[in-house]
Design a protein around this motif. Sequence first.
Motif, mmCIF file in Angstrom:
data_model
loop_
_atom_site.group_PDB
_atom_site.id
_atom_site.type_symbol
_atom_site.label_atom_id
_atom_site.label_comp_id
_atom_site.label_asym_id
_atom_site.label_seq_id
_atom_site.Cartn_x
_atom_site.Cartn_y
_atom_site.Cartn_z
ATOM 1 N N LEU A 257 53.830 -21.033 -53.511
ATOM 2 C CA LEU A 257 54.524 -22.298 -53.779
ATOM 3 C C LEU A 257 53.696 -23.467 -53.253
ATOM 4 N N HIS B 10 62.717 -27.164 -50.605
ATOM 5 C CA HIS B 10 63.919 -26.452 -51.062
ATOM 6 C C HIS B 10 63.554 -25.047 -51.557
ATOM 7 N N ALA B 11 62.482 -24.954 -52.345
ATOM 8 C CA ALA B 11 62.097 -23.638 -52.879
ATOM 9 C C ALA B 11 61.700 -22.696 -51.736
ATOM 10 N N PHE C 227 60.723 -14.286 -59.636
ATOM 11 C CA PHE C 227 59.796 -14.316 -58.501
ATOM 12 C C PHE C 227 60.249 -13.297 -57.448
ATOM 13 N N ARG D 76 64.537 -29.273 -62.564
ATOM 14 C CA ARG D 76 64.673 -27.821 -62.733
ATOM 15 C C ARG D 76 63.696 -27.324 -63.815
ATOM 16 N N GLY E 49 63.916 -19.392 -51.198
ATOM 17 C CA GLY E 49 63.257 -18.123 -51.493
ATOM 18 C C GLY E 49 62.981 -17.258 -50.276
ATOM 19 N N HIS F 82 74.072 -23.460 -65.465
ATOM 20 C CA HIS F 82 72.893 -24.328 -65.382
ATOM 21 C C HIS F 82 72.240 -24.338 -64.004
ATOM 22 N N ARG F 83 72.853 -23.637 -63.028
ATOM 23 C CA ARG F 83 72.203 -23.552 -61.713
ATOM 24 C C ARG F 83 71.810 -22.119 -61.372
ATOM 25 N N ARG G 286 81.565 -25.806 -54.660
ATOM 26 C CA ARG G 286 81.480 -26.944 -55.571
ATOM 27 C C ARG G 286 82.534 -27.979 -55.175
HETATM 28 C C1 HEM Z 1 67.092 -11.931 -53.905
HETATM 29 C C2 HEM Z 1 66.682 -13.157 -53.957
HETATM 30 C C3 HEM Z 1 67.519 -14.346 -54.357
HETATM 31 C C4 HEM Z 1 68.884 -14.465 -54.517
HETATM 32 C C5 HEM Z 1 69.949 -13.394 -54.334
HETATM 33 C C6 HEM Z 1 69.152 -15.837 -54.916
HETATM 34 C C7 HEM Z 1 70.419 -16.342 -55.211
HETATM 35 C C8 HEM Z 1 70.650 -17.618 -55.701
HETATM 36 C C9 HEM Z 1 71.945 -18.109 -56.124
HETATM 37 C C10 HEM Z 1 73.251 -17.321 -56.089
HETATM 38 C C11 HEM Z 1 71.774 -19.389 -56.542
HETATM 39 C C12 HEM Z 1 72.843 -20.310 -57.151
HETATM 40 C C13 HEM Z 1 73.584 -21.131 -56.105
HETATM 41 C C14 HEM Z 1 74.650 -22.021 -56.718
HETATM 42 O O1 HEM Z 1 74.957 -21.960 -57.908
HETATM 43 O O2 HEM Z 1 75.197 -22.814 -55.931
HETATM 44 C C15 HEM Z 1 70.369 -19.734 -56.351
HETATM 45 C C16 HEM Z 1 69.809 -20.967 -56.623
HETATM 46 C C17 HEM Z 1 68.487 -21.289 -56.381
HETATM 47 N N1 HEM Z 1 67.471 -20.420 -56.004
HETATM 48 FE FE1 HEM Z 1 67.694 -18.446 -55.606
HETATM 49 N N2 HEM Z 1 67.956 -16.521 -54.963
HETATM 50 C C18 HEM Z 1 66.936 -15.649 -54.644
HETATM 51 C C19 HEM Z 1 65.569 -15.926 -54.600
HETATM 52 C C20 HEM Z 1 65.005 -17.159 -54.856
HETATM 53 C C21 HEM Z 1 63.582 -17.447 -54.809
HETATM 54 C C22 HEM Z 1 62.482 -16.430 -54.496
HETATM 55 C C23 HEM Z 1 63.437 -18.786 -55.071
HETATM 56 C C24 HEM Z 1 62.173 -19.616 -55.158
HETATM 57 C C25 HEM Z 1 60.989 -19.149 -55.397
HETATM 58 C C26 HEM Z 1 64.773 -19.327 -55.300
HETATM 59 C C27 HEM Z 1 65.050 -20.646 -55.605
HETATM 60 C C28 HEM Z 1 66.308 -21.139 -55.919
HETATM 61 C C29 HEM Z 1 66.561 -22.541 -56.237
HETATM 62 C C30 HEM Z 1 65.499 -23.659 -56.255
HETATM 63 C C31 HEM Z 1 67.933 -22.639 -56.530
HETATM 64 C C32 HEM Z 1 68.701 -23.900 -56.932
HETATM 65 C C33 HEM Z 1 68.841 -23.972 -58.456
HETATM 66 C C34 HEM Z 1 69.604 -25.174 -58.974
HETATM 67 O O3 HEM Z 1 70.401 -25.760 -58.228
HETATM 68 O O4 HEM Z 1 69.403 -25.499 -60.159
HETATM 69 N N3 HEM Z 1 65.688 -18.317 -55.163
HETATM 70 N N4 HEM Z 1 69.707 -18.619 -55.855
#
Ligand code: HEM
Length: 427
Positions: free
Chosen positions: A132, A230-231, A378, A77, A235, A370-371, A307
Motif C-alpha cells: 500500500l 485508512h487502508a 487482497f 472508492r 487491512g 456500496h461499502r 449506521r
Molecule cells: C479478512 C479480512 C477482512 C475483513 C473480514 C474485512 C471486513 C470488512 C467489512 C465488514 C467492511 C464493511 C464495513 C461497513 O460496511 O461498515 C470493510 C470495509 C473496508 N475494508 Fe475490509 N476487511 C478485510 C480486509 C481488508 C483489507 C486487506 C483492506 C485493505 C487492503 C480492507 C479495506 C477496507 C476498506 C478501505 C473498507 C471501507 C470501504 C468503504 O467504506 O467503502 N479490508 N471490510
Amino acid sequence: MRANTVDRWLRDQINRYGPVSKLSLFCTPTVLLAGPAANKFVLFSSALHLRHPPSSQRIIGEKSLLDLHGDDHRRIRGAILEFLKPDMLKLYIGRIDAEVRHHLQENWYGRTTVTVMPLMKRLTFDVISALLVGLERGDARDALGDDLVRMLEGMVAIPVNLPFTAFSRSLKASRRARRLLERITLDKKDKLEQDNASANKDLISRLLSLLNDHGEQLLTNEEIIDNGIHALIAGHDTTSILMTFMVRHLANDPATLAAMVHEHEEIAKKKADREALDWEDLSKMKFTWRVAQETLRIVPPVFGILRRALEDIEFEGYCIPKGWQVFLSTNVTHMDPSIFDEPAKFDPSRFESLSSTTPPCSYVAFGGGHRICPGMEFAKMETLVMMHYLVRQFRWKLCNKENTFVRDPMPSPLHGLPIKLEHYTSL
Ligand code: HEM
C-alpha cells in the motif's frame, strides 16, 4: 468485552426481543437488527450513513472513506479499487510470496513455540506496508508499524485528548504516521513526474497517477494520505485475525488440515524449487478459501455494522427515527440455525453452494452493498499464500486447551494463541 460475551449477549437480546429491538450505544438511541433482510436493508440503504466511533475520525483523518458519502465516496472508492481490483493484484503475488517466506524464515523456522496472533499482525503489516505504501523492510517500516499499533489502540477510546490517555497516544502516532506518508507521497510524486517510477508500484503511486477529465491529479494529497492510513488500519487486524483463527481451528481438525495439505501439495508438485506462487496457483486453492470463509462465518473480525439514519426510515413496519443509530449484528445471522445448519459445526463445504442454500445477504463477513470491503481479494491473496507455506512446512498443537476468545472489539484468542511447533518440511 470479555470471553466473547458480546456475541452471546447479542444473541440473547435477539432471541428475547426478536430481530428488531432497541438499546443505547455511545449514549445514542440505537436499533439492533439481525437477519438476512436486515443485512440487505442496512447495507443497501442510501438513507443510512456510516457511523463510527468519534475517536476514529480524528485518528484516520476526515478525507478517508469512513467519512465520505455519495459522489465523494464513489470517486475515492473507485480510485482505491483501481489498485485493489484482481487484474492489478495479480502483479503483486510475487511480492506477497517473498514477504511470507521472509516472515516464516525469520519468525517461525527453528522455533519450538510461537505466539500466532502477534506474528500474523507483523506479517499482515509487512505485506500492507510494502504494497500500500511501498515501504521496504527497515527503520521507517518498523516505526510505522509501531505507530499503527498505537493508532489502533485509540480507535474506540473515549476521544478526550489528555496526556497519558490511549486516545492522546493514538493521536500522536497518527500525526507521525501522517508526516511519514506525506514525505513518501511527495517523493513518489517527484519520481512519477520525472518518469522515474512505476505508477503500479503500490497504492500511493497508483492514486497519485490517476487523473480527472482535466488532466489534473484525481485525488488531493490529503485524500491520498488519509485513505492510505485508512487502508493500513482496515487491512491490518482483520486479515491477521482470520489467519490466527484458521491456525487455531486447524490444530484440532486433522481432516480439514489433511484436505488443505493435499490441495497445496498438488500445487507445489508443479512448481520448481523456490518458485513463487502465481495467480493460477491461487485460483486452485478453492478448499483453503472455503476454510477461510467458514472461519470468518464463525469468528467474523467485524461482528457488527453501525449506521445513522439521515431521515425517518421504515424497516418491517418499524419506524427508525432520523438521527438514531442502527447496529447490524452480522455474527448473529452467521450463527442462526435456520440459515446455517448446525451453525457451531465447522463445515467448509457450506461454501460450495452457499447462494443456493441460504437467503441472499446471509453471509456478510466482508459487508455488502456500496461499502462492501474493497480489500477482500487482497486479504484472500495474503491468506492463501501464507496458508500454502504454513500447512506444508509445519504441524502444531495449541498450548492452551481453553478454546475461548475476547473481543475488544476485534476477536483475539487467549494469550494471543501460543502453539507448539513441529517442522514438517524445510523452506
Ligand atoms: C479478512 C479480512 C477482512 C475483513 C473480514 C474485512 C471486513 C470488512 C467489512 C465488514 C467492511 C464493511 C464495513 C461497513 O460496511 O461498515 C470493510 C470495509 C473496508 N475494508 Fe475490509 N476487511 C478485510 C480486509 C481488508 C483489507 C486487506 C483492506 C485493505 C487492503 C480492507 C479495506 C477496507 C476498506 C478501505 C473498507 C471501507 C470501504 C468503504 O467504506 O467503502 N479490508 N471490510
